[in-house]
Write an enzyme that holds these catalytic residues in place. Structure first.
Site, mmCIF file in Angstrom:
data_model
loop_
_atom_site.group_PDB
_atom_site.id
_atom_site.type_symbol
_atom_site.label_atom_id
_atom_site.label_comp_id
_atom_site.label_asym_id
_atom_site.label_seq_id
_atom_site.Cartn_x
_atom_site.Cartn_y
_atom_site.Cartn_z
ATOM 1 N N ASP A 1 0.865 -1.172 0.000
ATOM 2 C CA ASP A 1 0.000 0.000 0.000
ATOM 3 C C ASP A 1 0.911 1.234 0.000
ATOM 4 O OD1 ASP A 1 -1.712 2.102 0.526
ATOM 5 O OD2 ASP A 1 -2.788 1.090 2.140
ATOM 6 N N HIS A 2 0.888 1.968 -1.108
ATOM 7 C CA HIS A 2 1.824 3.093 -1.240
ATOM 8 C C HIS A 2 1.518 4.217 -0.262
ATOM 9 C CE1 HIS A 2 5.228 4.787 -3.125
ATOM 10 N NE2 HIS A 2 4.989 4.367 -4.349
ATOM 11 N N ARG A 3 0.365 4.205 0.368
ATOM 12 C CA ARG A 3 0.071 5.202 1.398
ATOM 13 C C ARG A 3 0.875 4.934 2.655
ATOM 14 N NH1 ARG A 3 -6.220 4.337 2.009
ATOM 15 N NH2 ARG A 3 -5.366 2.238 2.271
#
Length: 441
Positions: free
Chosen positions: A413-415
């Site tokens: 999850d790039h967040r």
């Protein structure tokens, strides 16, 4: 009169389906008796009685799907009067606008009957069979009760406020039309010009008929569809793949299995068990991967609880090995085998499906060389494991040799994770698998 409600088994459970009633109206009930078998999003559970008495009324019938907290039965004294709210059609009380259990009213009041519906057929037992109304389940306007108040969960309200989202444009999918977090996130994903109540229309793949069999989704399949769609829509996935030389890992496995056969509790170690051990140790050393994204903050998990994806006929299920980093190789293998067997035999307990912080999905046994997996929310990453394939590779002397190679793909999850962190995690994991003595010390 005691009201039995649909129990909540797990943070993500919103509804359950009555499979079988173990007791019948008029039966004597002791506290702790199993009343009904309920299909949830992950496992089948038994609804237990929390009060003794007589089963006076079954409200939700077999096959009914009931929101969490809604009444499903009444327990009371043998001659105790049934409240007026429950004296009509079975399951009528489940249409209440909130998920709170209905209470017995001191002054009985007749249950209102919708005027526009055609005249129902009344059976001899007093129950009314009413044809489903033509209107769709979702109301044409957002749910508003108690003088215009919109029913919305606290976290959904907070997320909407953070993004200046008008909650009056959102249609709730929770019990009684309550707006939940999924609804807000879908509205954000759709953008300002699109509301949750007006999804893009797509042509159906087919219609039921002589050449097409329509099969209703199970609770598990419904949940899989909802959660994975949510994951792909809300979590920006990115993928990093490495090739791992598993030759030494296979040799170590043979040695461990030879030793394990001599133990009082013999266990056969699989390659996946060694991968789980390596993942657990790597997560303990890199806690920045053992996280969840929560709006404006990251939640760092203090325990390493590994989810193990298990494929069943009815769908994918993920039992959880708790404190995996604190377990030895043999202990971890035994626990993994126990959970997998329980999953395949339908014996998993609800608590064995909760609390995961990272998931491993292995499709190597299906001869899949590599694949990408969808993150299991609220986790921030999942590891996809491919099969071990004898492959010609160049060694340090630039000579071509055959080694047992395996591909690992981390979905992140790039967040919550950046590419460099994902790459370092895979680098550390690959080093541990290629020099596997580190798994034993």
């Amino acid at each position: 009169m005691h009201t039995v409600v649909m129990p909540k088994m797990g943070d993500t459970m919103e509804e359950g389906k009555i499979i079988t009633w173990r007791k019948h109206e008029g039966d004597q009930i002791a506290k702790g008796d199993a009343l009904a078998e309920i299909e949830t999003e992950k496992v089948n559970i038994e609804a237990e009685a929390f009060a003794a008495g007589t089963l006076r009324k079954i409200i939700a019938q077999e096959g009914d799907t009931v929101p969490v907290g809604q009444p499903i039965a009444l327990i009371g004294e043998p001659n105790e009067a049934i409240p007026a709210d429950f004296s009509g059609a079975p399951g009528a009380s489940t249409a209440a606008p909130t998920a709170q259990p209905a209470a017995a009213q001191p002054t009985p009041a007749p249950q209102p009957t919708p005027a526009p519906q055609p005249a129902p057929a009344t059976a001899s037992n007093g129950r009314v069979a009413v044809a489903p109304p033509p209107a769709p389940p979702a109301p044409p306007a957002p749910p508003a009760e108690n003088g215009g108040r919109v029913f919305i969960s606290p976290i959904a309200r907070r997320i909407a406020a953070e993004h200046n989202l008008d909650i009056s444009t959102i249609h709730g999918s929770g019990p009684g039309g309550r707006i939940i977090r999924d609804d807000v996130e879908q509205a954000l994903q759709a953008g300002p010009a699109v509301t949750v109540s007006a999804p893009p229309q797509v042509a159906p793949a087919a219609t039921a008929g002589p050449e097409v069999e329509a099969v209703a989704l199970s609770q598990m399949r419904k949940t899989i569809a909802k959660r994975l769609q949510q994951s792909m829509q809300t979590a920006p996935h990115f993928y990093v793949t490495v090739s791992v030389d598993a030759t030494n890992l296979l040799q170590l496995r043979e040695q461990i299995n030879a030793y394990a056969e001599t133990q009082a509790q013999p266990v056969k170690i699989s390659v996946n068990d060694l991968i789980l051990r390596a993942v657990a140790l790597t997560l303990a050393r890199m806690p920045q991967v053992n996280v969840s994204f929560d709006g404006d903050r990251l939640l760092y998990k203090k325990r390493v609880n590994l989810g193990v994806a298990v494929a069943l006929e009815q769908g994918l299920i993920v039992p959880v090995i708790t404190d995996a980093d604190k377990r030895g190789t043999l202990d971890l293998a035994r626990e993994s085998r126990r959970l997998v067997d329980a999953a395949r035999n339908g014996k998993l307990k609800p608590e064995e499906l909760q609390g995961g912080t990272f998931t491993v999905s292995n499709m190597g046994m299906f001869d899949v060389e590599s694949f990408t997996a969808i993150i299991n929310p609220p986790e921030a990453a999942i590891l996809a494991v491919g099969s071990i394939v004898p492959t010609p590779v160049a060694n340090a002397d630039r000579q071509v040799v055959v080694r047992d190679m395996m591909k690992l793909t981390l979905s992140s999850d790039h967040r919550a994770l950046d590419g460099a962190i994902a790459a370092r995690f895979l680098q550390a994991l690959a080093r541990l698998l290629e020099q596997p003595m580190g798994l034993l010390v």
